[in-house]
Structures are given as structure tokens and as C-alpha cells.
Design an enzyme around this catalytic site. Structure first.
Site, short mmCIF file in Angstrom:
data_model
loop_
_atom_site.label_atom_id
_atom_site.label_comp_id
_atom_site.label_asym_id
_atom_site.label_seq_id
_atom_site.Cartn_x
_atom_site.Cartn_y
_atom_site.Cartn_z
N THR A 30 32.62 0.16 78.57
CA THR A 30 32.31 1.22 79.37
C THR A 30 32.68 1.23 80.61
O THR A 30 32.59 2.09 81.54
CB THR A 30 30.60 0.93 79.52
OG1 THR A 30 30.64 -0.38 79.84
CG2 THR A 30 29.83 1.27 78.46
N PRO A 54 34.90 8.66 87.93
CA PRO A 54 34.61 10.24 87.05
C PRO A 54 35.55 9.70 85.71
O PRO A 54 35.28 10.26 84.68
CB PRO A 54 35.42 11.19 87.71
CG PRO A 54 35.84 10.50 88.90
CD PRO A 54 35.21 9.27 89.25
N GLY A 96 22.29 6.38 84.95
CA GLY A 96 23.14 6.29 83.87
C GLY A 96 23.76 7.45 83.34
O GLY A 96 23.21 8.36 83.42
N GLU A 148 24.09 7.41 77.69
CA GLU A 148 23.48 7.93 76.80
C GLU A 148 23.07 9.35 76.83
O GLU A 148 22.87 9.98 75.76
CB GLU A 148 22.27 6.99 76.59
CG GLU A 148 22.83 5.41 76.21
CD GLU A 148 21.58 4.55 76.00
OE1 GLU A 148 20.37 4.89 76.62
OE2 GLU A 148 21.69 3.31 75.36
#
Length: 732
Positions: free
Chosen positions: A470, A619, A689, A692
Site C-alpha cells: 500500500t 498521489p 482511507g 477500499e
């Protein structure tokens, strides 16, 4: 530090490092093979042995006997440990299914033995010689068949909610929809399998593994082994994907620890790929009923969402109705979940649990309702936007820009060029566009860190936070660099070790926001330590260019550190701002598909995600998360399905040959746009976040695009060609 009030200006707002498109600081290690993943560890002491698990051949029942005599005499075998040998082991806090021990069989491929040998091949060969006799029992393996027996889940899951009078409003509505949608069982299918190496030193055990949540694993491993938590160390600095499948302690780590204790040598265990879907967790299937009633102007007056899912006794429901409680306005509302007891492998968290399958249904229903009203799907969604919690209108959203996402996405994607249903053809292809809203609640978790200012002016961050691909290393380094006024190449980040302060871990898209907030808190402590050391007034201290300045005095960080260095350590904890303001992330997914009119083959042609998720910390890493999630959404829409053998209770296609995930050839160029926003209610980082959110709604956008292309509405995922081909000839 406790975050109890909305964030005001702080050093992060300088955005000299945070928010910049910095490439991953761990990228070179990974691309050159120098990052050590779980199966690549080698204990520094004696040479390790290999363990190979034996999985149950039945889905429910008991072990009658285990004959390991032939296996014990096989070449290279050092030891065999069976479930009967160890007896019942205590389950940890986070496990529904037991991982090992005792005679009871709860699900297919439950570990019943571990064979330990000098080589992997010897262990595997000997495992095939272990003979297990079972006393099988009749199991429950069919969600549809068990719907009538489903129960209201534990109140802690908030299984029901209501507002107004849904039944009356639905009957009185001008236009109404009442439809059923289904989503199948799905597998995490991460690239790196579950693997662990365990080594004991007296009463202390170290497990090198692949874990998203270090402290959860450490606690549950200690509980199951019956040892003090302080005697357990878990190490997991690099993880080859998890998607929720590595949130909880798994059998490989427990088996490695048990085997290593038994033989007195380090033991390495990996779960064979065909064992993973049945032995570990998966996303459970759902059956969902959605009802919507609306007035002629498109205003929703009644909305209800019911969902049925299954799990082992004592398990949890798939929270598929959660987004319907918050996403669209409507005075009269009802949501409900039912949980069926099934004897399939454990159902548990998989990327965006709840919202991912829930949005797969809701966002088709919204399109169907728009069509009934003769409205454009985007217009209908905007018509029913809300700036407050629909079930609690006194509670506004902290920041919500779903409308901005839809409008900007429509402009960039060329939505105004969308054709009518089954009207656009390019050669043998029927072409259509689809849209869906994206929604995922913003979650935060307590997260700690230690930050050291070293004598050379470099800064070291230690936290047990994990990086599952991540970008945790990078955003944590950016946070520390911003707070301490140094460049990112002056930051050293150490993650994934239970010796470090307990962090949020990776999951629920809470990882980046929570862990960087923990680093922020630790850096505040370190800044205070520097101020005290130098006799500076902490109120006007400035950290910049590797120096610290107060008034007319400037000192280098190296000088401030002194020979011993300085340390700041803290944990970010959270107040009750969520009680006064609903915190969520929003977005819009746009997809163009082509459907072959002769074969029913569906191809993705274009994809766009527009996301509103607070401050984007990086980004590049954020985009990587979103395009990965979009790819996962393609799999959920078109191919991913664990096929259940309802006679014998197992997932038939339990490898990557039978369980089909998207590959490069399936995915076109993906565009991602981040809205320019900050949310001071979320954290001192003002971030949320993103990992997801990028998945939620993608599959529905594809389903809506397929309908626009063909006029065929598929409500049962995945949308495979057999569900289209029977009606395509009349179109062609």
C-alpha cells in the site's frame, strides 16, 4: 495524544513533503528482490526444517483415527504432529474457526496434521502417506437452502435499522422496485501465499510471517500456544498482498510454532495454494433484497435493503446493508441482516467487507429505479444526495462531495455521449457505459510510533505498522519528514516487528490515516524534546531544512540530538467526533464495456474513478491503491466465484487456475482523479482511507454498462457469458 477536536493548522499543512508524488522508498528493494518476504526468511541459527500441512478431507464431523506410521518412516521425516496429539487448543480473540487441534472438524481442509522433514519435497511426499479416518456428519453448505433458518446476528453488528414507516411509504410510492441480487463467495487470491518460519529460544518464540495486524497475531498466537505474550515476537516487514486474508492469525504460523517447539529447530510452513481458499478465510456469499419507492420527480420516499449471508456457528454476517444506511436520502428506511449457520470455511473480512458486495447490489438497483422514472442515472443519484445521516438528520457528514465526483466524472468520461440501451454497435461489439457511486466509511484505529533523532541528524521511525503493498513505508516517511523539517531521504522507516510500538495495522482502509497520525503524535513529542534540550520556546519553534529555529537562534538537528540522540514516542487515540459527524469517503466509478454479440464475451474498454477521500498523502501510492481496487472490481463483476460443492461442503475451484482473477490483458488504461479536499474531523493529517473506496461500486458500474450495451439486466454475479448469450441472438 488524543484527537478530540477538529484539526487546525499544523506542520503537516506545509505540504513540503506530504501530498507530493514521491515514489516508494521501498520500491528498489522490492524490484531487485532484496525485500525479504515470509517464505524467504532463514533463521540465523541452525538450518530450518520444512512443514507440510495435511487438510481435512471432510467438511464436518470428527477425526476417528490418524495413522502416520508410513509417513514417519518416509525419507527425511523428522516429526509428525497431529490434531489428536495436541488436543483442543484455545482459540484467540479474532478467530471464528479453530486453526488446529482436537478431533472436531469444522470445515474442509482444516489442518489435521503437520509433517516436518528435511526438505519441502520430503514433507509433501510424506504428508500424502498420512491416513486419517473420519466420522463424517451432515453439514449445511447451501446459503439459499438455509435462508429460512437464518437468524438475526449478534446486536454488536447492528443488524437492523429503521426510520419512518417504510412499509406505508413503499406502498404509496409512485414508482417502486423490488428486486433480488446475489454475490458469490470470493477468495482473496493475493500473490504471496500464507507462509511462516518459527524459531524458539527457550520459552521465547519468533515467527517471521505475512501478517497485516502484528499485535492481533501476537496476542492470538500467545493465547493458542498458552505462553505469555511477552515471549512472542512477530516479524512481517514485507507482505505480498493480503486484502483482509492476513488480518487474523492463520494455520501456517501456528503450525510452524508448534512444530518448531516439538523438534527443537526452526520450521518453515507455507499453505499450498490449493489449500488456501478452504483453509483460510473468504468473502461470504450474499442474497440481497432491495426495495425502493420514489415520487415522479425522482425523490426517494422509501428504501429498504435486506441481506442474508452465512458463516460458521458463532461467526459474523457480511455487513452488506451498511452503505444503504448512509448513501442516499429518504425519510422512510429499513435495513436488516440475517446470518445462516453454514459449515463452509470461515467467512470474514475481504477488501471493503460489507460495502463491496452491498454496493454491487445497491448501485444496480439505483440504476433500475432511475430507468423506471425515466431519469438519467447520475441525475437520480444527485437528486437523492444528502448532507446529513439519513437515519439521524441531526448528524451531518464531516465532508461529503459525492455530487462533485459524479459531475466531474461525467464531464471527463464523456457521459453526455452515452447511447440508449443496446443502441451503440462497433462491428461485432455492443458498447455501453455504466456509472455507480462509491462509498466506504472512514475508520480510524489507535496507532503508536517511536521516532528517534540520531546524532547525525537522521530520523528513524519505528512502528509495528505493516505494508501490504500500500505504500506505508513512504507515507510514514513523508509524515516524519514534514514534521521534523528534513528531506525524505533523511528518514529511515522500520515496520512490521512486534518489538516496535503497536500501530493500527493494515485493514479497513484505516491504515495510512491512522498510522501517519501515530507518527504525527510521536513527532510532536520529539519536537518537544528538541525544544527542551535546546531551551527553545516550543510555541514558536520552526523545523526546516534539517535545522531547528527559534527567534534569532538556529541549531542543526544533529547538534540538537547530541551524542545520545533524542526520542519521541506516543500513540494517537481517538475521541468521539464520530458521534457528532458522520465520516465517510465518496466517489464515482465510470466504465465503458464492449459485449461480443455472438459470444457474450465482455471486455472492459475504459475506466475512471473520481475519489473524495480527504487529503491525499501521496498521489502515486493512492492511485496505485485505486487502480488495484478497480481491477479487483472487474474480477468481482465478470469472473470471480468460489464454486461451492453443496453435497460435500468445499470450494471446488480452489487454485488460481480455477478461480479466475483479472490479468493484464483484461484491464485497459485506468484514470483516477482525486478531489481537492481535506477533512479536519478525520485526523491531524486531515486524510481518510482510499484503498477500499476504489473497489466499492466498480462491479455495479460494469453491470450497468453491460445493461446499457445489451439491454440484459444481470442481478447475479459474476456476469459470465452464459448469463448473456441466451438473449444475444435476438439483439444481433
Amino acid at each position: 495524544m488524543k484527537f478530540e477536536k477538529p484539526a487546525t493548522n499544523n506542520p503537516i499543512d506545509q505540504l513540503k513533503v506530504v501530498g507530493k508524488p514521491i515514489h516508494r522508498i521501498d520500491g528498489q528493494l522490492k524490484t531487485t528482490g532484496r525485500a525479504t518476504y515470509a517464505y524467504e526468511w532463514n533463521d540465523s541459527g541452525s538450518a530450518h526444517l520444512y512443514g507440510y500441512p495435511v487438510g481435512s478431507a471432510v467438511a464436518k464431523g470428527h477425526i476417528a483415527s490418524i495413522d502416520s506410521s508410513s509417513a514417519r518412516s518416509a525419507p527425511g521425516v523428522v516429526d509428525i504432529i497431529t490434531a489428536l496429539d495436541v488436543g483442543e487448543l484455545q482459540k484467540g480473540e479474532y478467530n471464528t474457526a479453530k486453526l488446529f487441534g482436537g478431533a472436531e472438524i469444522q470445515h474442509y481442509h482444516q489442518a489435521v496434521a503437520i509433517v516436518v522433514a528435511e526438505t519441502f519435497e520430503q514433507a509433501r511426499a510424506a504428508a500424502a502417506l498420512v491416513r486419517v479416518e473420519y466420522a463424517p456428519e451432515q453439514g449445511r453448505f447451501d446459503l439459499r437452502a438455509e435462508m429460512a433458518n437464518a437468524q438475526t446476528p449478534d446486536p454488536s453488528t447492528e443488524p437492523e435499522s429503521s426510520a419512518g414507516d417504510f412499509d406505508a411509504a413503499f406502498v404509496a410510492a409512485h414508482s417502486a422496485l423490488d428486486a433480488e441480487y446475489t454475490t458469490p463467495d470470493q477468495s482473496h487470491s493475493m500473490m504471496e501465499p500464507h507462509a511462516s518460519l518459527a524459531s524458539w529460544d527457550g520459552e521465547q518464540v519468533t515467527v517471521w510471517t505475512s501478517s497485516q495486524m502484528i499485535d492481533w497475531w501476537r496476542s492470538d498466537l500467545a493465547t493458542t500456544l498458552g505462553v505469555d505474550k511477552e515471549n512472542v515476537r512477530v516479524v512481517s516487514p514485507y507482505i505480498g498482498g493480503g486484502f483482509g486474508g492476513k488480518l487474523f492469525l492463520r494455520a501456517d504460523a501456528l503450525l510452524a510454532a508448534l512444530a518448531a517447539k516439538s523438534v527443537g529447530r526452526p520450521v518453515k510452513v507455507t499453505l499450498p495454494r490449493p489449500m488456501i481458499p478452504n483453509n483460510t478465510t473468504h468473502r461470504p456469499a450474499t442474497i440481497q433484497r432491495i426495495r425502493i419507492g420514489a415520487q415522479p420527480d425522482g425523490k426517494i420516499t422509501a428504501i429498504a435493503h435486506e441481506s442474508w449471508s452465512g458463516d460458521l456457528p458463532g461467526g459474523q454476517p457480511e455487513l452488506a446493508v451498511s452503505q444503504t444506511r448512509l448513501l442516499y436520502a429518504g425519510e422512510n428506511r429499513m435495513t436488516a441482516m440475517k446470518l445462516a449457520a453454514l459449515d463452509l470455511p470461515e467467512g470474514n473480512s475481504m477488501r471493503a467487507p460489507g460495502e463491496a458486495p452491498g454496493m454491487m447490489a445497491l448501485e444496480i438497483a439505483i440504476d433500475e429505479m432511475a430507468e423506471k422514472l425515466g431519469m438519467d442515472p447520475i441525475e437520480f443519484r444527485i437528486k437523492n444526495d444528502t448532507q446529513v445521516d439519513p437515519e439521524n438528520p441531526e448528524r451531518p457528514f464531516s465532508y461529503r462531495d459525492l455530487v462533485g465526483c459524479l459531475n466531474l466524472g461525467a464531464e471527463k468520461f464523456g457521459w453526455d455521449k452515452r447511447s440508449g440501451v443496446a443502441e451503440r454497435r462497433e462491428g461485432n461489439w455492443l458498447v455501453g457505459m455504466g456509472v455507480a457511486a462509491a462509498f466506504r466509511n472512514n475508520l480510524v484505529m489507535p496507532s503508536g510510533a517511536k521516532v528517534k533523532l540520531n546524532r547525525d541528524g537522521r530520523v528513524t521511525v519505528e512502528t509495528d505498522m505493516t505494508d501490504i503493498g500500500t505504500g506505508s513505508y513512504t507515507v510514514i516517511a513523508q509524515t516524519a519528514a514534514e514534521m521534523m523539517g528534513v528531506s525524505i531521504d533523511q528518514i529511515d522507516v522500520q515496520l512490521g516487528d512486534s518489538r516496535f510500538p503497536v500501530s493500527a495495522g493494515s485493514g479497513g482502509q484505516f491504515g495510512a490515516n491512522s498510522s501517519t497520525s501515530g507518527v504525527y503524535a510521536a513527532c510532536v513529542k520529539l519536537r518537544e524534546a528538541v525544544a527542551i534540550e535546546l531551551g527553545f520556546n516550543s510555541a514558536d519553534i520552526v523545523f526546516e531544512n534539517g535545522e531547528v529555529r527559534s527567534g534569532n537562534r538556529t541549531v542543526s538537528l544533529a547538534e540538537a540530538a547530541g551524542d545520545e540522540g533524542l526520542i519521541g514516542e506516543d500513540t494517537m487515540e481517538w475521541g468521539d467526533l464520530t458521534k457528532t459527524h458522520q465520516q465517510s469517503t465518496f466517489g464515482a466509478h465510470f466504465v465503458e464495456v464492449g459485449v461480443d454479440m455472438a459470444t457474450g464475451e465482455t471486455r472492459i474498454r475504459r475506466m475512471l474513478a473520481v475519489c473524495a477521500a480527504g487529503r491525499i498523502l501521496n498521489p502515486i501510492t493512492a492511485r496505485s491503491q485505486v487502480i488495484g481496487a478497480m481491477t479487483m472490481g472487474v474480477g468481482g463483476a465478470l469472473s470471480e466465484e468460489l464454486a461451492v460443492d453443496t453435497r460435500h461442503g468445499f470450494f471446488v475451484n480452489h487454485d488460481l487456475a480455477g478461480y479466475e482473477v483479472p490479468v493484464h490483458a483484461d484491464i485497459p488504461h485506468q484514470d483516477v482523479i482525486f478531489m481537492d479536499e481535506t477533512d479536519p474531523y478525520s485526523s491531524p493529517m486531515k486524510a481518510k482511507g482510499i484503498g477500499e473506496l476504489g473497489l466499492c461500486g466498480v462491479s455495479a458500474a460494469i453491470a450497468n454498462a453491460v445493461y446499457n450495451a445489451t439491454g440484459i439486466r444481470v442481478r447475479n454475479y459474476p456476469i459470465t457469458l452464459d448469463k448473456l448469450i441466451g438473449r444475444l441472438p435476438e439483439l444481433a
